[in-house]
Write a protein that holds these residues in place. Structure first.
Motif, mmCIF file in Angstrom:
data_model
loop_
_atom_site.group_PDB
_atom_site.id
_atom_site.type_symbol
_atom_site.label_atom_id
_atom_site.label_comp_id
_atom_site.label_asym_id
_atom_site.label_seq_id
_atom_site.Cartn_x
_atom_site.Cartn_y
_atom_site.Cartn_z
ATOM 1 N N LYS A 79 1.058 -0.769 -19.565
ATOM 2 C CA LYS A 79 0.164 -1.637 -18.797
ATOM 3 C C LYS A 79 -0.470 -0.879 -17.641
ATOM 4 C CE LYS A 79 3.143 -5.721 -19.410
ATOM 5 N NZ LYS A 79 3.962 -6.715 -18.678
ATOM 6 N N CYS A 80 -1.578 -1.411 -17.154
ATOM 7 C CA CYS A 80 -2.143 -0.983 -15.881
ATOM 8 C C CYS A 80 -2.055 -2.178 -14.938
ATOM 9 C CB CYS A 80 -3.592 -0.537 -16.028
ATOM 10 S SG CYS A 80 -4.302 0.075 -14.484
ATOM 11 N N SER A 81 -1.314 -2.003 -13.867
ATOM 12 C CA SER A 81 -1.104 -3.089 -12.900
ATOM 13 C C SER A 81 -1.827 -2.768 -11.602
ATOM 14 C CB SER A 81 0.389 -3.281 -12.619
ATOM 15 O OG SER A 81 1.087 -3.577 -13.812
ATOM 16 N N VAL A 82 -2.411 -3.791 -10.989
ATOM 17 C CA VAL A 82 -3.136 -3.638 -9.735
ATOM 18 C C VAL A 82 -2.377 -4.377 -8.635
ATOM 19 C CG1 VAL A 82 -5.278 -4.158 -8.498
ATOM 20 C CG2 VAL A 82 -5.365 -3.352 -10.868
ATOM 21 N N TYR A 83 -2.193 -3.695 -7.493
ATOM 22 C CA TYR A 83 -1.497 -4.261 -6.338
ATOM 23 C C TYR A 83 -2.439 -4.284 -5.144
ATOM 24 C CZ TYR A 83 2.877 -3.377 -8.893
ATOM 25 O OH TYR A 83 3.882 -3.356 -9.829
ATOM 26 N N PRO A 84 -2.761 -5.471 -4.606
ATOM 27 C CA PRO A 84 -3.552 -5.539 -3.364
ATOM 28 C C PRO A 84 -2.712 -5.011 -2.203
ATOM 29 C CG PRO A 84 -3.522 -7.658 -4.517
ATOM 30 C CD PRO A 84 -2.470 -6.802 -5.147
ATOM 31 N N LEU A 85 -3.363 -4.302 -1.280
ATOM 32 C CA LEU A 85 -2.674 -3.771 -0.109
ATOM 33 C C LEU A 85 -3.073 -4.570 1.121
ATOM 34 C CD1 LEU A 85 -3.206 0.066 -0.697
ATOM 35 C CD2 LEU A 85 -1.219 -1.316 -1.328
ATOM 36 N N SER A 86 -2.185 -4.616 2.096
ATOM 37 C CA SER A 86 -2.491 -5.288 3.355
ATOM 38 C C SER A 86 -1.955 -4.444 4.509
ATOM 39 C CB SER A 86 -1.854 -6.690 3.391
ATOM 40 O OG SER A 86 -0.447 -6.582 3.508
ATOM 41 N N LEU A 87 -2.246 -4.873 5.729
ATOM 42 C CA LEU A 87 -1.762 -4.147 6.907
ATOM 43 C C LEU A 87 -0.281 -4.368 7.151
ATOM 44 C CD1 LEU A 87 -4.772 -4.809 9.350
ATOM 45 C CD2 LEU A 87 -4.287 -2.748 8.013
ATOM 46 N N ASP A 88 0.270 -5.408 6.529
ATOM 47 C CA ASP A 88 1.692 -5.710 6.692
ATOM 48 C C ASP A 88 2.506 -4.787 5.790
ATOM 49 O OD1 ASP A 88 4.209 -6.706 7.017
ATOM 50 O OD2 ASP A 88 3.780 -8.708 6.231
ATOM 51 N N LYS A 89 3.154 -3.800 6.393
ATOM 52 C CA LYS A 89 3.891 -2.807 5.615
ATOM 53 C C LYS A 89 5.169 -3.379 4.997
ATOM 54 C CE LYS A 89 2.032 0.959 8.393
ATOM 55 N NZ LYS A 89 2.317 2.116 9.274
ATOM 56 N N ASP A 90 5.598 -4.517 5.493
ATOM 57 C CA ASP A 90 6.823 -5.133 4.966
ATOM 58 C C ASP A 90 6.522 -6.160 3.880
ATOM 59 O OD1 ASP A 90 8.469 -3.678 6.745
ATOM 60 O OD2 ASP A 90 8.035 -5.120 8.348
ATOM 61 N N GLU A 91 5.253 -6.327 3.543
ATOM 62 C CA GLU A 91 4.871 -7.328 2.549
ATOM 63 C C GLU A 91 5.406 -6.943 1.170
ATOM 64 O OE1 GLU A 91 0.833 -9.676 1.121
ATOM 65 O OE2 GLU A 91 0.714 -7.660 1.931
ATOM 66 N N ASN A 92 5.818 -7.947 0.401
ATOM 67 C CA ASN A 92 6.312 -7.729 -0.954
ATOM 68 C C ASN A 92 5.125 -7.580 -1.908
ATOM 69 O OD1 ASN A 92 7.723 -7.621 -3.336
ATOM 70 N ND2 ASN A 92 8.247 -9.811 -3.356
ATOM 71 N N LEU A 93 4.752 -6.343 -2.183
ATOM 72 C CA LEU A 93 3.591 -6.097 -3.040
ATOM 73 C C LEU A 93 3.817 -6.564 -4.470
ATOM 74 C CD1 LEU A 93 2.377 -2.536 -1.936
ATOM 75 C CD2 LEU A 93 1.546 -4.770 -1.194
ATOM 76 N N ALA A 94 5.068 -6.499 -4.925
ATOM 77 C CA ALA A 94 5.375 -6.878 -6.306
ATOM 78 C C ALA A 94 4.991 -8.333 -6.579
ATOM 79 C CB ALA A 94 6.842 -6.652 -6.594
ATOM 80 N N ALA A 95 5.035 -9.173 -5.544
ATOM 81 C CA ALA A 95 4.707 -10.588 -5.721
ATOM 82 C C ALA A 95 3.216 -10.789 -5.977
ATOM 83 C CB ALA A 95 5.132 -11.378 -4.485
ATOM 84 N N LYS A 96 2.399 -9.804 -5.585
ATOM 85 C CA LYS A 96 0.950 -9.925 -5.760
ATOM 86 C C LYS A 96 0.444 -9.112 -6.950
ATOM 87 C CE LYS A 96 -0.343 -10.951 -0.998
ATOM 88 N NZ LYS A 96 -1.262 -10.581 0.113
ATOM 89 N N LYS A 97 1.363 -8.585 -7.729
ATOM 90 C CA LYS A 97 1.005 -7.733 -8.862
ATOM 91 C C LYS A 97 0.135 -8.478 -9.873
ATOM 92 C CE LYS A 97 3.331 -5.682 -12.880
ATOM 93 N NZ LYS A 97 4.660 -5.400 -13.479
ATOM 94 N N LYS A 98 -0.905 -7.784 -10.348
ATOM 95 C CA LYS A 98 -1.775 -8.349 -11.377
ATOM 96 C C LYS A 98 -1.816 -7.371 -12.553
ATOM 97 C CE LYS A 98 -5.809 -10.140 -10.252
ATOM 98 N NZ LYS A 98 -5.880 -11.508 -10.815
ATOM 99 N N SER A 99 -1.375 -7.817 -13.723
ATOM 100 C CA SER A 99 -1.446 -6.979 -14.930
ATOM 101 C C SER A 99 -2.842 -7.074 -15.510
ATOM 102 C CB SER A 99 -0.400 -7.425 -15.954
ATOM 103 O OG SER A 99 0.902 -7.165 -15.478
ATOM 104 N N VAL A 100 -3.555 -5.953 -15.496
ATOM 105 C CA VAL A 100 -4.962 -5.951 -15.874
ATOM 106 C C VAL A 100 -5.164 -5.473 -17.305
ATOM 107 C CG1 VAL A 100 -7.220 -4.931 -15.384
ATOM 108 C CG2 VAL A 100 -5.732 -5.661 -13.508
#
Length: 392
Positions: free
Chosen positions: A142-163
Protein backbone atom coordinates in the motif's frame (compact mmCIF):
# COMPACT_ATOMS: atom_id res chain seq x y z
CA UNK A 1 -0.51 -44.18 -34.82
CA UNK A 2 0.84 -41.10 -33.11
CA UNK A 3 -1.72 -38.79 -31.58
CA UNK A 4 -1.59 -35.14 -32.64
CA UNK A 5 0.32 -32.80 -30.33
CA UNK A 6 -1.83 -31.09 -27.71
CA UNK A 7 -1.91 -27.30 -27.60
CA UNK A 8 -2.36 -26.03 -24.07
CA UNK A 9 -4.64 -23.00 -24.18
CA UNK A 10 -3.65 -20.48 -21.56
CA UNK A 11 -5.37 -17.08 -21.20
CA UNK A 12 -2.19 -15.42 -22.49
CA UNK A 13 -1.89 -17.60 -25.59
CA UNK A 14 -5.56 -17.08 -26.39
CA UNK A 15 -5.21 -13.32 -26.02
CA UNK A 16 -2.09 -13.33 -28.20
CA UNK A 17 -3.70 -15.41 -30.94
CA UNK A 18 -7.07 -13.63 -31.07
CA UNK A 19 -5.58 -10.56 -32.74
CA UNK A 20 -3.50 -12.39 -35.34
CA UNK A 21 -4.24 -11.65 -38.99
CA UNK A 22 -4.39 -14.36 -41.64
CA UNK A 23 -1.00 -15.99 -42.14
CA UNK A 24 0.51 -14.41 -39.03
CA UNK A 25 2.05 -16.40 -36.20
CA UNK A 26 3.61 -15.35 -32.93
CA UNK A 27 6.97 -16.45 -34.33
CA UNK A 28 6.59 -14.24 -37.42
CA UNK A 29 5.52 -11.27 -35.32
CA UNK A 30 8.52 -11.69 -33.02
CA UNK A 31 10.80 -11.78 -36.06
CA UNK A 32 9.17 -8.63 -37.43
CA UNK A 33 9.54 -6.93 -34.06
CA UNK A 34 13.25 -7.77 -33.96
CA UNK A 35 13.70 -6.42 -37.50
CA UNK A 36 12.00 -3.15 -36.56
CA UNK A 37 14.15 -2.89 -33.43
CA UNK A 38 17.33 -3.24 -35.50
CA UNK A 39 16.11 -0.59 -37.96
CA UNK A 40 15.42 1.75 -35.05
CA UNK A 41 18.95 1.20 -33.72
CA UNK A 42 20.35 2.00 -37.17
CA UNK A 43 18.39 5.26 -37.27
CA UNK A 44 19.65 6.15 -33.80
CA UNK A 45 23.24 5.55 -34.90
CA UNK A 46 22.80 7.93 -37.84
CA UNK A 47 22.03 10.71 -35.34
CA UNK A 48 24.98 9.68 -33.18
CA UNK A 49 27.44 12.11 -34.73
CA UNK A 50 29.54 13.08 -31.68
CA UNK A 51 30.22 11.89 -28.12
CA UNK A 52 29.26 14.01 -25.11
CA UNK A 53 32.83 13.89 -23.79
CA UNK A 54 34.07 15.27 -27.14
CA UNK A 55 31.65 18.18 -26.97
CA UNK A 56 32.69 18.84 -23.35
CA UNK A 57 36.42 19.06 -24.08
CA UNK A 58 36.26 22.86 -24.16
CA UNK A 59 34.41 23.07 -20.86
CA UNK A 60 36.45 24.15 -17.84
CA UNK A 61 37.45 21.39 -15.43
CA UNK A 62 35.78 21.34 -12.05
CA UNK A 63 37.56 22.62 -8.98
CA UNK A 64 38.33 20.41 -6.02
CA UNK A 65 35.35 19.30 -3.97
CA UNK A 66 35.58 19.23 -0.19
CA UNK A 67 32.28 17.81 1.01
CA UNK A 68 31.91 17.46 4.77
CA UNK A 69 29.32 15.71 6.90
CA UNK A 70 27.47 18.48 8.74
CA UNK A 71 24.79 16.39 10.47
CA UNK A 72 24.29 12.71 11.22
CA UNK A 73 20.70 11.66 11.86
CA UNK A 74 20.44 8.67 14.20
CA UNK A 75 17.22 7.03 15.32
CA UNK A 76 16.36 4.16 13.00
CA UNK A 77 16.86 0.66 14.37
CA UNK A 78 17.62 -0.91 11.01
CA UNK A 79 18.51 -0.13 7.39
CA UNK A 80 17.45 3.23 5.99
CA UNK A 81 15.76 2.44 2.67
CA UNK A 82 14.47 5.78 1.41
CA UNK A 83 14.49 9.50 2.18
CA UNK A 84 13.08 12.74 0.76
CA UNK A 85 13.46 16.47 1.39
CA UNK A 86 10.63 18.82 2.22
CA UNK A 87 10.29 21.86 -0.04
CA UNK A 88 11.18 24.03 3.00
CA UNK A 89 14.80 22.76 2.54
CA UNK A 90 14.98 21.91 6.24
CA UNK A 91 12.93 18.82 6.97
CA UNK A 92 13.60 15.27 5.82
CA UNK A 93 11.44 12.16 5.87
CA UNK A 94 13.08 8.72 6.00
CA UNK A 95 11.81 5.14 6.00
CA UNK A 96 13.51 2.01 7.25
CA UNK A 97 13.51 -1.75 7.48
CA UNK A 98 12.61 -1.26 11.16
CA UNK A 99 9.06 -0.38 10.06
CA UNK A 100 9.34 3.27 11.09
CA UNK A 101 8.96 6.50 9.18
CA UNK A 102 10.65 9.52 10.79
CA UNK A 103 10.36 13.23 10.03
CA UNK A 104 13.58 15.06 10.94
CA UNK A 105 14.64 18.66 11.40
CA UNK A 106 17.94 18.47 9.50
CA UNK A 107 19.28 21.64 11.17
CA UNK A 108 18.80 20.48 14.77
CA UNK A 109 18.71 16.68 14.09
CA UNK A 110 15.51 16.52 16.19
CA UNK A 111 12.81 13.99 15.33
CA UNK A 112 9.57 15.89 14.74
CA UNK A 113 7.29 12.94 13.96
CA UNK A 114 7.57 9.16 13.98
CA UNK A 115 5.15 6.62 12.55
CA UNK A 116 5.28 2.87 13.11
CA UNK A 117 4.01 1.06 10.05
CA UNK A 118 2.20 -2.32 10.19
CA UNK A 119 5.08 -3.91 8.27
CA UNK A 120 8.87 -3.92 8.11
CA UNK A 121 10.77 -2.90 4.96
CA UNK A 122 9.14 0.50 4.40
CA UNK A 123 10.78 0.88 1.01
CA UNK A 124 9.31 4.19 -0.14
CA UNK A 125 8.58 7.60 1.35
CA UNK A 126 7.91 11.09 -0.02
CA UNK A 127 7.09 14.59 1.15
CA UNK A 128 4.01 16.35 -0.25
CA UNK A 129 4.76 19.60 -2.15
CA UNK A 130 2.99 21.64 0.55
CA UNK A 131 5.06 20.05 3.31
CA UNK A 132 1.83 19.21 5.13
CA UNK A 133 1.80 15.45 4.48
CA UNK A 134 4.05 12.46 3.86
CA UNK A 135 3.46 9.24 1.93
CA UNK A 136 5.06 5.85 2.53
CA UNK A 137 4.72 2.13 1.94
CA UNK A 138 6.56 -1.13 1.38
CA UNK A 139 5.83 -4.79 1.99
CA UNK A 140 2.22 -3.93 2.90
CA UNK A 141 1.64 -3.34 -0.87
CA UNK A 142 0.00 0.00 0.00
CA UNK A 143 0.84 3.67 -0.21
CA UNK A 144 -0.39 5.47 2.90
CA UNK A 145 -0.61 9.24 3.36
CA UNK A 146 -0.22 10.90 6.78
CA UNK A 147 -1.19 14.57 7.31
CA UNK A 148 1.34 16.46 9.43
CA UNK A 149 0.63 19.14 12.02
CA UNK A 150 2.59 21.39 14.37
CA UNK A 151 1.63 19.16 17.29
CA UNK A 152 4.58 16.78 17.57
CA UNK A 153 2.71 14.58 20.03
CA UNK A 154 -0.24 14.04 17.70
CA UNK A 155 -1.11 10.43 16.83
CA UNK A 156 -0.44 10.41 13.09
CA UNK A 157 -1.56 6.79 12.73
CA UNK A 158 -5.13 7.88 13.54
CA UNK A 159 -5.14 10.15 10.48
CA UNK A 160 -3.66 7.57 8.11
CA UNK A 161 -5.26 7.38 4.67
CA UNK A 162 -4.62 4.33 2.46
CA UNK A 163 -4.43 5.72 -1.05
CA UNK A 164 -2.90 3.09 -3.32
CA UNK A 165 -3.09 -0.71 -3.38
CA UNK A 166 -0.78 -2.88 -5.49
CA UNK A 167 -0.59 -6.68 -5.71
CA UNK A 168 3.06 -6.68 -4.64
CA UNK A 169 5.40 -4.52 -2.59
CA UNK A 170 5.51 -0.74 -3.04
CA UNK A 171 8.98 0.26 -4.32
CA UNK A 172 8.54 3.99 -4.86
CA UNK A 173 6.16 6.90 -4.51
CA UNK A 174 6.16 10.58 -5.36
CA UNK A 175 3.53 13.30 -5.29
CA UNK A 176 2.81 15.11 -8.53
CA UNK A 177 2.85 18.91 -8.52
CA UNK A 178 0.10 19.00 -5.90
CA UNK A 179 -0.86 17.11 -2.77
CA UNK A 180 -3.90 15.69 -4.57
CA UNK A 181 -2.22 13.04 -6.76
CA UNK A 182 0.48 10.48 -6.10
CA UNK A 183 2.48 8.24 -8.42
CA UNK A 184 3.59 4.79 -7.26
CA UNK A 185 5.77 1.92 -8.51
CA UNK A 186 5.57 -1.70 -7.42
CA UNK A 187 7.04 -5.17 -7.50
CA UNK A 188 3.91 -6.20 -9.40
CA UNK A 189 5.52 -4.76 -12.55
CA UNK A 190 3.33 -1.66 -12.78
CA UNK A 191 3.27 2.02 -11.92
CA UNK A 192 0.05 3.86 -11.13
CA UNK A 193 -1.36 7.36 -10.64
CA UNK A 194 -3.86 7.81 -7.78
CA UNK A 195 -6.21 10.46 -6.44
CA UNK A 196 -5.20 11.05 -2.82
CA UNK A 197 -8.61 12.16 -1.55
CA UNK A 198 -10.71 9.32 -2.98
CA UNK A 199 -8.04 6.64 -3.43
CA UNK A 200 -9.25 6.20 -7.00
CA UNK A 201 -6.88 4.77 -9.63
CA UNK A 202 -6.51 7.47 -12.29
CA UNK A 203 -4.06 5.75 -14.65
CA UNK A 204 -1.99 2.56 -14.69
CA UNK A 205 1.24 2.00 -16.58
CA UNK A 206 2.08 -1.46 -17.92
CA UNK A 207 5.28 -2.18 -19.84
CA UNK A 208 7.93 -3.60 -17.53
CA UNK A 209 8.33 -7.37 -17.57
CA UNK A 210 9.57 -7.55 -13.96
CA UNK A 211 9.55 -5.54 -10.72
CA UNK A 212 9.47 -1.76 -11.10
CA UNK A 213 12.08 -0.56 -8.62
CA UNK A 214 12.15 3.21 -9.07
CA UNK A 215 10.46 6.21 -10.64
CA UNK A 216 10.96 9.95 -11.01
CA UNK A 217 8.59 12.66 -12.17
CA UNK A 218 9.77 15.11 -14.85
CA UNK A 219 10.29 18.74 -13.77
CA UNK A 220 6.95 20.52 -14.09
CA UNK A 221 8.08 22.79 -16.94
CA UNK A 222 8.80 19.86 -19.26
CA UNK A 223 5.38 18.23 -19.39
CA UNK A 224 3.44 15.32 -17.98
CA UNK A 225 5.96 12.49 -18.11
CA UNK A 226 7.83 10.27 -15.68
CA UNK A 227 10.58 7.67 -15.95
CA UNK A 228 10.69 4.25 -14.29
CA UNK A 229 13.38 1.60 -13.93
CA UNK A 230 13.13 -2.06 -13.05
CA UNK A 231 14.51 -5.54 -12.64
CA UNK A 232 14.04 -6.10 -16.39
CA UNK A 233 17.07 -3.78 -16.92
CA UNK A 234 14.86 -1.25 -18.71
CA UNK A 235 14.17 2.42 -18.16
CA UNK A 236 10.81 3.49 -19.56
CA UNK A 237 9.45 7.00 -20.10
CA UNK A 238 5.68 7.36 -19.74
CA UNK A 239 2.97 9.86 -20.63
CA UNK A 240 0.98 10.51 -17.46
CA UNK A 241 -2.21 11.42 -19.32
CA UNK A 242 -2.41 8.57 -21.82
CA UNK A 243 -0.57 5.86 -19.87
CA UNK A 244 1.56 5.16 -22.96
CA UNK A 245 5.20 4.08 -22.83
CA UNK A 246 6.73 6.77 -25.09
CA UNK A 247 10.43 5.84 -24.84
CA UNK A 248 12.42 2.83 -23.64
CA UNK A 249 16.12 2.25 -22.96
CA UNK A 250 17.70 -1.14 -22.30
CA UNK A 251 21.48 -0.69 -22.25
CA UNK A 252 22.03 -1.70 -18.60
CA UNK A 253 23.22 -5.23 -17.82
CA UNK A 254 21.38 -5.61 -14.52
CA UNK A 255 18.59 -4.18 -12.33
CA UNK A 256 18.03 -0.42 -12.48
CA UNK A 257 17.80 0.73 -8.86
CA UNK A 258 17.28 4.46 -9.33
CA UNK A 259 16.37 6.97 -12.03
CA UNK A 260 16.56 10.76 -11.78
CA UNK A 261 15.68 13.49 -14.26
CA UNK A 262 18.27 16.06 -15.28
CA UNK A 263 17.19 19.51 -13.96
CA UNK A 264 16.10 20.67 -17.42
CA UNK A 265 13.99 17.54 -17.94
CA UNK A 266 15.71 16.76 -21.27
CA UNK A 267 17.66 13.77 -19.91
CA UNK A 268 17.79 11.38 -16.99
CA UNK A 269 20.40 9.37 -15.11
CA UNK A 270 20.17 5.80 -13.89
CA UNK A 271 21.98 3.70 -11.28
CA UNK A 272 22.28 -0.06 -11.70
CA UNK A 273 23.53 -3.25 -10.12
CA UNK A 274 25.88 -3.51 -13.10
CA UNK A 275 28.14 -0.98 -11.25
CA UNK A 276 27.45 1.84 -13.70
CA UNK A 277 25.46 5.04 -13.82
CA UNK A 278 24.27 6.19 -17.23
CA UNK A 279 22.90 9.34 -18.82
CA UNK A 280 20.12 9.16 -21.40
CA UNK A 281 19.24 12.11 -23.65
CA UNK A 282 15.51 12.09 -24.37
CA UNK A 283 15.76 14.34 -27.45
CA UNK A 284 18.47 12.17 -29.01
CA UNK A 285 16.61 9.05 -27.83
CA UNK A 286 19.79 7.32 -26.71
CA UNK A 287 22.38 6.78 -24.00
CA UNK A 288 25.01 9.52 -24.15
CA UNK A 289 27.37 8.73 -21.26
CA UNK A 290 28.44 5.93 -18.91
CA UNK A 291 29.91 6.76 -15.50
CA UNK A 292 32.08 3.86 -14.41
CA UNK A 293 35.60 2.78 -13.49
CA UNK A 294 37.24 -0.66 -13.49
CA UNK A 295 37.85 -0.27 -9.76
CA UNK A 296 34.11 0.07 -9.07
CA UNK A 297 32.80 -3.48 -8.72
CA UNK A 298 29.72 -2.91 -6.58
CA UNK A 299 26.26 -1.87 -7.69
CA UNK A 300 24.99 1.71 -7.69
CA UNK A 301 21.83 2.16 -5.64
CA UNK A 302 20.94 5.85 -5.95
CA UNK A 303 21.66 9.00 -7.99
CA UNK A 304 20.85 12.70 -7.99
CA UNK A 305 22.04 15.80 -9.85
CA UNK A 306 23.40 19.05 -8.49
CA UNK A 307 21.12 22.03 -9.04
CA UNK A 308 22.94 23.09 -12.23
CA UNK A 309 23.20 19.51 -13.52
CA UNK A 310 27.01 19.58 -13.79
CA UNK A 311 27.54 17.07 -10.96
CA UNK A 312 26.04 13.62 -10.51
CA UNK A 313 26.07 12.13 -7.00
CA UNK A 314 25.85 8.34 -6.86
CA UNK A 315 25.57 6.07 -3.82
CA UNK A 316 27.09 2.58 -4.06
CA UNK A 317 26.90 -0.75 -2.30
CA UNK A 318 30.58 -0.45 -1.28
CA UNK A 319 29.55 2.25 1.25
CA UNK A 320 30.88 5.17 -0.87
CA UNK A 321 29.38 8.11 -2.74
CA UNK A 322 31.05 8.93 -6.05
CA UNK A 323 30.70 12.39 -7.54
CA UNK A 324 30.86 12.51 -11.35
CA UNK A 325 31.39 15.36 -13.79
CA UNK A 326 28.31 14.90 -15.97
CA UNK A 327 29.87 16.53 -19.04
CA UNK A 328 33.34 15.01 -19.00
CA UNK A 329 32.33 11.63 -17.57
CA UNK A 330 35.12 11.73 -14.98
CA UNK A 331 34.96 11.10 -11.25
CA UNK A 332 35.77 14.25 -9.29
CA UNK A 333 35.42 12.97 -5.72
CA UNK A 334 34.82 9.92 -3.54
CA UNK A 335 32.96 10.51 -0.27
CA UNK A 336 33.31 8.17 2.69
CA UNK A 337 31.60 7.97 6.07
CA UNK A 338 28.82 5.42 5.80
CA UNK A 339 29.49 1.96 7.19
CA UNK A 340 27.14 0.07 4.87
CA UNK A 341 25.36 0.36 1.51
CA UNK A 342 24.24 3.85 0.50
CA UNK A 343 20.61 3.16 -0.35
CA UNK A 344 19.18 6.63 -0.94
CA UNK A 345 20.56 10.03 -1.88
CA UNK A 346 18.86 13.37 -2.54
CA UNK A 347 20.12 16.92 -3.12
CA UNK A 348 18.18 19.55 -1.16
CA UNK A 349 15.65 21.64 -3.13
CA UNK A 350 17.90 24.73 -3.09
CA UNK A 351 21.10 22.79 -3.80
CA UNK A 352 22.86 23.86 -0.60
CA UNK A 353 23.38 20.32 0.70
CA UNK A 354 22.58 16.70 0.06
CA UNK A 355 21.47 13.86 2.30
CA UNK A 356 22.28 10.16 2.03
CA UNK A 357 20.58 7.23 3.75
CA UNK A 358 22.37 3.98 4.42
CA UNK A 359 22.01 0.42 5.59
CA UNK A 360 24.17 1.52 8.58
CA UNK A 361 20.85 2.88 10.02
CA UNK A 362 21.87 6.56 9.66
CA UNK A 363 21.40 9.53 7.38
CA UNK A 364 24.17 12.03 6.70
CA UNK A 365 23.69 15.63 5.60
CA UNK A 366 26.72 16.93 3.71
CA UNK A 367 27.80 20.33 2.50
CA UNK A 368 30.86 21.67 0.78
CA UNK A 369 33.58 22.55 3.30
CA UNK A 370 33.93 26.19 2.29
CA UNK A 371 30.18 26.66 1.90
CA UNK A 372 30.35 27.04 -1.88
CA UNK A 373 31.42 24.86 -4.81
CA UNK A 374 32.32 26.66 -8.03
CA UNK A 375 31.71 24.46 -11.01
CA UNK A 376 34.22 26.42 -13.10
CA UNK A 377 37.81 26.80 -11.95
CA UNK A 378 38.26 30.54 -12.44
CA UNK A 379 35.59 33.19 -12.59
CA UNK A 380 32.83 30.63 -12.35
CA UNK A 381 29.36 32.03 -11.85
CA UNK A 382 27.35 28.82 -11.57
CA UNK A 383 27.67 27.56 -7.99
CA UNK A 384 26.45 24.06 -7.24
CA UNK A 385 26.09 25.10 -3.61
CA UNK A 386 25.10 28.60 -2.60
CA UNK A 387 27.42 30.55 -0.34
CA UNK A 388 25.46 29.78 2.81
CA UNK A 389 26.69 27.86 5.83
CA UNK A 390 23.33 26.37 6.73
CA UNK A 391 24.76 23.42 8.61
CA UNK A 392 27.75 24.97 10.42
Amino acid sequence: MNSPPHFICTPFSLMACQGLASGETLKSLKAESETLRKKLEEERKKLHDVELEKVAEKAEALGELNMKTRRTLKGHGNKVLCMDWCKDKRRIVSSSQDGKVIVWDAFTTNKEHAVTMPTTWVMACAYAPSGCAIACGGLDNKCSVYPLSLDKDENLAAKKKSVAMHTNYLSGCTFTNSDMQILTSSGDGTSALWDVESGQLLQSFHGHSADVLTLDLAPSETGNTFVSGGSDKKANVWDLRSGQNVQSFDTHDSDINCVKYYPSGDAFASASDDSTCRLFDLRADREVSIYSKDSIMFGAASVDFSLSGRLLFAGYNDYTINVWDVLKGTRVAILFGHENRVSSLRVSPDGTAFCSGSWDNTLRVRQEGRGVVRELKQGGTTPYLKNIFLFN
